[in-house]
Design a protein around this motif. Structure first.
Motif, PDB file in Angstrom:
ATOM      1  N   ALA A 156       0.650  -1.248   0.087  1.00 12.21           N
ATOM      2  CA  ALA A 156      -0.150  -0.340  -0.020  1.00 12.21           C
ATOM      3  C   ALA A 156       0.817   1.079  -0.074  1.00 12.21           C
ATOM      4  O   ALA A 156       0.435   1.958  -1.243  1.00 12.21           O
ATOM      5  CB  ALA A 156      -0.919  -0.246   0.965  1.00 12.21           C
ATOM      6  N   ALA A 157       1.875   1.263   0.535  1.00 11.23           N
ATOM      7  CA  ALA A 157       3.200   2.517   0.984  1.00 11.23           C
ATOM      8  C   ALA A 157       3.592   2.469  -0.275  1.00 11.23           C
ATOM      9  O   ALA A 157       3.514   3.846  -0.751  1.00 11.23           O
ATOM     10  CB  ALA A 157       3.487   2.229   2.313  1.00 11.23           C
ATOM     11  N   GLU A 158       4.209   1.457  -1.136  1.00 12.93           N
ATOM     12  CA  GLU A 158       4.391   1.410  -2.172  1.00 12.93           C
ATOM     13  C   GLU A 158       4.340   2.320  -3.041  1.00 12.93           C
ATOM     14  O   GLU A 158       4.156   2.777  -4.771  1.00 12.93           O
ATOM     15  CB  GLU A 158       4.706   0.323  -2.414  1.00 12.93           C
ATOM     16  CG  GLU A 158       6.352  -0.143  -3.348  1.00 12.93           C
ATOM     17  CD  GLU A 158       7.663  -0.034  -2.803  1.00 12.93           C
ATOM     18  OE1 GLU A 158       8.534   0.527  -4.107  1.00 12.93           O
ATOM     19  OE2 GLU A 158       8.206   0.482  -1.858  1.00 12.93           O
ATOM     20  N   LEU A 159       2.494   1.818  -3.502  1.00 15.32           N
ATOM     21  CA  LEU A 159       2.329   1.330  -4.436  1.00 15.32           C
ATOM     22  C   LEU A 159       1.184   3.361  -4.229  1.00 15.32           C
ATOM     23  O   LEU A 159      -0.161   3.379  -5.442  1.00 15.32           O
ATOM     24  CB  LEU A 159       1.132   0.671  -4.684  1.00 15.32           C
ATOM     25  CG  LEU A 159       2.074  -0.399  -5.393  1.00 15.32           C
ATOM     26  CD1 LEU A 159       0.974  -1.332  -5.820  1.00 15.32           C
ATOM     27  CD2 LEU A 159       2.500  -0.545  -6.853  1.00 15.32           C
ATOM     28  N   GLY A 160       1.161   3.716  -2.901  1.00 17.86           N
ATOM     29  CA  GLY A 160       0.144   4.995  -2.936  1.00 17.86           C
ATOM     30  C   GLY A 160      -1.472   3.989  -2.861  1.00 17.86           C
ATOM     31  O   GLY A 160      -2.397   5.595  -3.291  1.00 17.86           O
ATOM     32  N   LEU A 161      -1.916   2.718  -2.496  1.00 18.27           N
ATOM     33  CA  LEU A 161      -2.913   2.546  -2.594  1.00 18.27           C
ATOM     34  C   LEU A 161      -3.752   2.231  -0.927  1.00 18.27           C
ATOM     35  O   LEU A 161      -2.705   2.283   0.037  1.00 18.27           O
ATOM     36  CB  LEU A 161      -3.640   1.678  -3.246  1.00 18.27           C
ATOM     37  CG  LEU A 161      -3.042   1.206  -4.457  1.00 18.27           C
ATOM     38  CD1 LEU A 161      -2.793  -0.457  -5.048  1.00 18.27           C
ATOM     39  CD2 LEU A 161      -3.390   2.296  -5.261  1.00 18.27           C
ATOM     40  N   SER A 162      -4.570   2.190  -0.195  1.00 15.77           N
ATOM     41  CA  SER A 162      -5.291   1.980   1.055  1.00 15.77           C
ATOM     42  C   SER A 162      -5.108   0.162   1.312  1.00 15.77           C
ATOM     43  O   SER A 162      -4.755  -0.195  -0.090  1.00 15.77           O
ATOM     44  CB  SER A 162      -6.442   1.552   1.363  1.00 15.77           C
ATOM     45  OG  SER A 162      -7.579   1.163   0.448  1.00 15.77           O
ATOM     46  N   GLU A 163      -4.549   0.064   2.308  1.00 20.20           N
ATOM     47  CA  GLU A 163      -4.318  -1.649   2.283  1.00 20.20           C
ATOM     48  C   GLU A 163      -6.048  -2.929   2.242  1.00 20.20           C
ATOM     49  O   GLU A 163      -5.935  -3.641   1.733  1.00 20.20           O
ATOM     50  CB  GLU A 163      -4.139  -2.500   3.910  1.00 20.20           C
ATOM     51  CG  GLU A 163      -2.803  -1.651   4.432  1.00 20.20           C
ATOM     52  CD  GLU A 163      -2.468  -1.967   6.036  1.00 20.20           C
ATOM     53  OE1 GLU A 163      -2.391  -3.062   6.251  1.00 20.20           O
ATOM     54  OE2 GLU A 163      -2.122  -0.693   6.501  1.00 20.20           O
ATOM     55  N   HIS A 164      -6.816  -1.410   2.315  1.00 19.60           N
ATOM     56  CA  HIS A 164      -8.661  -2.747   1.977  1.00 19.60           C
ATOM     57  C   HIS A 164      -8.283  -2.777   0.174  1.00 19.60           C
ATOM     58  O   HIS A 164      -8.673  -4.028  -0.211  1.00 19.60           O
ATOM     59  CB  HIS A 164      -9.387  -1.665   2.239  1.00 19.60           C
ATOM     60  CG  HIS A 164     -11.282  -2.369   1.670  1.00 19.60           C
ATOM     61  ND1 HIS A 164     -11.258  -3.216   2.604  1.00 19.60           N
ATOM     62  CD2 HIS A 164     -11.649  -1.511   0.763  1.00 19.60           C
ATOM     63  CE1 HIS A 164     -12.401  -3.467   2.193  1.00 19.60           C
ATOM     64  NE2 HIS A 164     -12.850  -2.892   0.869  1.00 19.60           N
ATOM     65  N   THR A 165      -7.677  -1.154  -0.422  1.00 17.71           N
ATOM     66  CA  THR A 165      -7.506  -1.453  -1.615  1.00 17.71           C
ATOM     67  C   THR A 165      -6.243  -3.122  -2.552  1.00 17.71           C
ATOM     68  O   THR A 165      -6.757  -3.644  -3.307  1.00 17.71           O
ATOM     69  CB  THR A 165      -7.160  -0.310  -2.805  1.00 17.71           C
ATOM     70  OG1 THR A 165      -7.960   0.592  -2.052  1.00 17.71           O
ATOM     71  CG2 THR A 165      -6.900  -0.447  -4.041  1.00 17.71           C
ATOM     72  N   VAL A 166      -5.495  -2.815  -1.815  1.00 18.44           N
ATOM     73  CA  VAL A 166      -4.473  -3.932  -2.188  1.00 18.44           C
ATOM     74  C   VAL A 166      -4.907  -5.271  -2.008  1.00 18.44           C
ATOM     75  O   VAL A 166      -5.020  -6.776  -2.727  1.00 18.44           O
ATOM     76  CB  VAL A 166      -2.991  -3.730  -1.560  1.00 18.44           C
ATOM     77  CG1 VAL A 166      -2.675  -4.848  -1.421  1.00 18.44           C
ATOM     78  CG2 VAL A 166      -2.415  -2.809  -1.708  1.00 18.44           C
ATOM     79  N   LYS A 167      -5.749  -5.169  -0.915  1.00 18.41           N
ATOM     80  CA  LYS A 167      -6.529  -6.792  -0.544  1.00 18.41           C
ATOM     81  C   LYS A 167      -7.529  -7.263  -1.839  1.00 18.41           C
ATOM     82  O   LYS A 167      -7.734  -8.316  -1.963  1.00 18.41           O
ATOM     83  CB  LYS A 167      -7.154  -6.444   0.774  1.00 18.41           C
ATOM     84  CG  LYS A 167      -7.309  -8.267   1.510  1.00 18.41           C
ATOM     85  CD  LYS A 167      -8.135  -8.002   3.086  1.00 18.41           C
ATOM     86  CE  LYS A 167      -8.771  -9.611   3.069  1.00 18.41           C
ATOM     87  NZ  LYS A 167      -8.770  -9.256   5.267  1.00 18.41           N
ATOM     88  N   ASN A 168      -8.632  -6.011  -2.007  1.00 15.89           N
ATOM     89  CA  ASN A 168      -8.916  -6.680  -3.177  1.00 15.89           C
ATOM     90  C   ASN A 168      -8.471  -6.614  -4.370  1.00 15.89           C
ATOM     91  O   ASN A 168      -8.575  -7.354  -5.080  1.00 15.89           O
ATOM     92  CB  ASN A 168     -10.129  -5.502  -2.996  1.00 15.89           C
ATOM     93  CG  ASN A 168     -11.469  -4.911  -2.100  1.00 15.89           C
ATOM     94  OD1 ASN A 168     -11.194  -5.762  -1.691  1.00 15.89           O
ATOM     95  ND2 ASN A 168     -11.457  -3.510  -2.013  1.00 15.89           N
TER      96      ASN A 168
END
Length: 251
Positions: free
Chosen positions: A196-208
């Motif tokens: 999430a930090a690497e790609l500028g996303l939320s953890e929830h979005t990464v999980k999805n």
């Protein structure tokens, strides 16, 4: 992965062997006492000059001592799996140096990560010292060494690779650019938080993204994902082992 040497004494200690002339080993384990014990065992039982060094001094020692092999504990300075990071650094800085990784606990992930970080041998602390001597001797001779459990775990991971004859032939191409970025980060060993930090996303979005990607590709966990991408020629960087992965599915 290789057969152990059956030529052992009755008390379980392997007879002394003649190491190659000038062959030296460095030991970096979780504390100085265990490093010294392993170094002493190698020197005494295998005629292989071995020396305990700290993780902070390993690279400098490799430059001055000209050692051919290093033994690195997966857990250093009380921090889980930091030895994988050190093995990766040694592998890149000194590609000719042979590496054996000591595992506190053998799991699919720890075995795969050890070999990905450059190890030629993987040894579990649950095994006896005589097997450790076998491990070092085989690695010194150019073999890849793993114990029975570690070999089984590695083969299990290989068997988890989806068949190339799956119904959808272009699974990876079905991923969006963002999904491919996420799964490649996951295959490198990054946690959802790091991704999430690497790609500028939320953890929830990464999980999805991971759940959707796993479903498209036909894998169920990160070990399968690693082998899937590797077998299909995707370039993956070094594992990020400084934060343990606790959920092997998408989360």
């Amino acid at each position: 992965m290789v057969l152990s040497n059956p030529d052992r004494s009755m008390n379980g200690v392997k007879p002394k062997q003649s190491a190659a002339s000038g062959f030296r080993a460095l030991i970096v384990d979780r504390d100085s006492m265990t490093s010294d014990l392993l170094a002493s065992a190698l020197t005494r039982e295998s005629n292989c000059p071995a020396f305990a060094v700290s993780s902070a001094n390993l690279l400098r020692s490799l430059q001055t001592d000209h050692a051919e092999l290093v033994v690195i504990g997966a857990e250093l300075n009380g921090k889980s799996e930091t030895g994988f990071d050190l093995a990766e650094v040694v592998s890149r800085a000194h590609p000719s140096v042979l590496i054996v990784v000591l595992l506190n606990q053998s799991t699919h992930e720890s075995v795969v990560n050890a070999f990905r970080c450059g190890a030629r041998g993987v040894f579990s602390r649950q095994q006896p010292v005589v097997e450790f001597l076998d491990c070092v001797e085989h690695v010194r001779k150019g073999f890849i060494w793993a114990g029975a459990l570690e070999t089984t775990l590695l083969l299990d991971a290989l068997r988890c690779i989806p068949s190339p004859n799956v119904s959808v032939s272009n699974e990876a191409s079905a991923l969006t650019e963002r999904e491919l970025q996420v799964v490649q980060c996951a295959a490198k060993g990054m946690t959802n938080k790091i991704i999430a930090a690497e790609l500028g996303l939320s953890e929830h979005t990464v999980k999805n993204y991971l759940f959707r990607s796993f479903d498209k590709i036909g894998v169920s966990n990160r070990v399968e994902l690693l082998f899937y991408l590797t077998m299909r020629g995707h370039s993956l960087g070094p594992a990020r082992a400084n934060e343990p992965e606790t959920d092997l599915r998408a989360g």
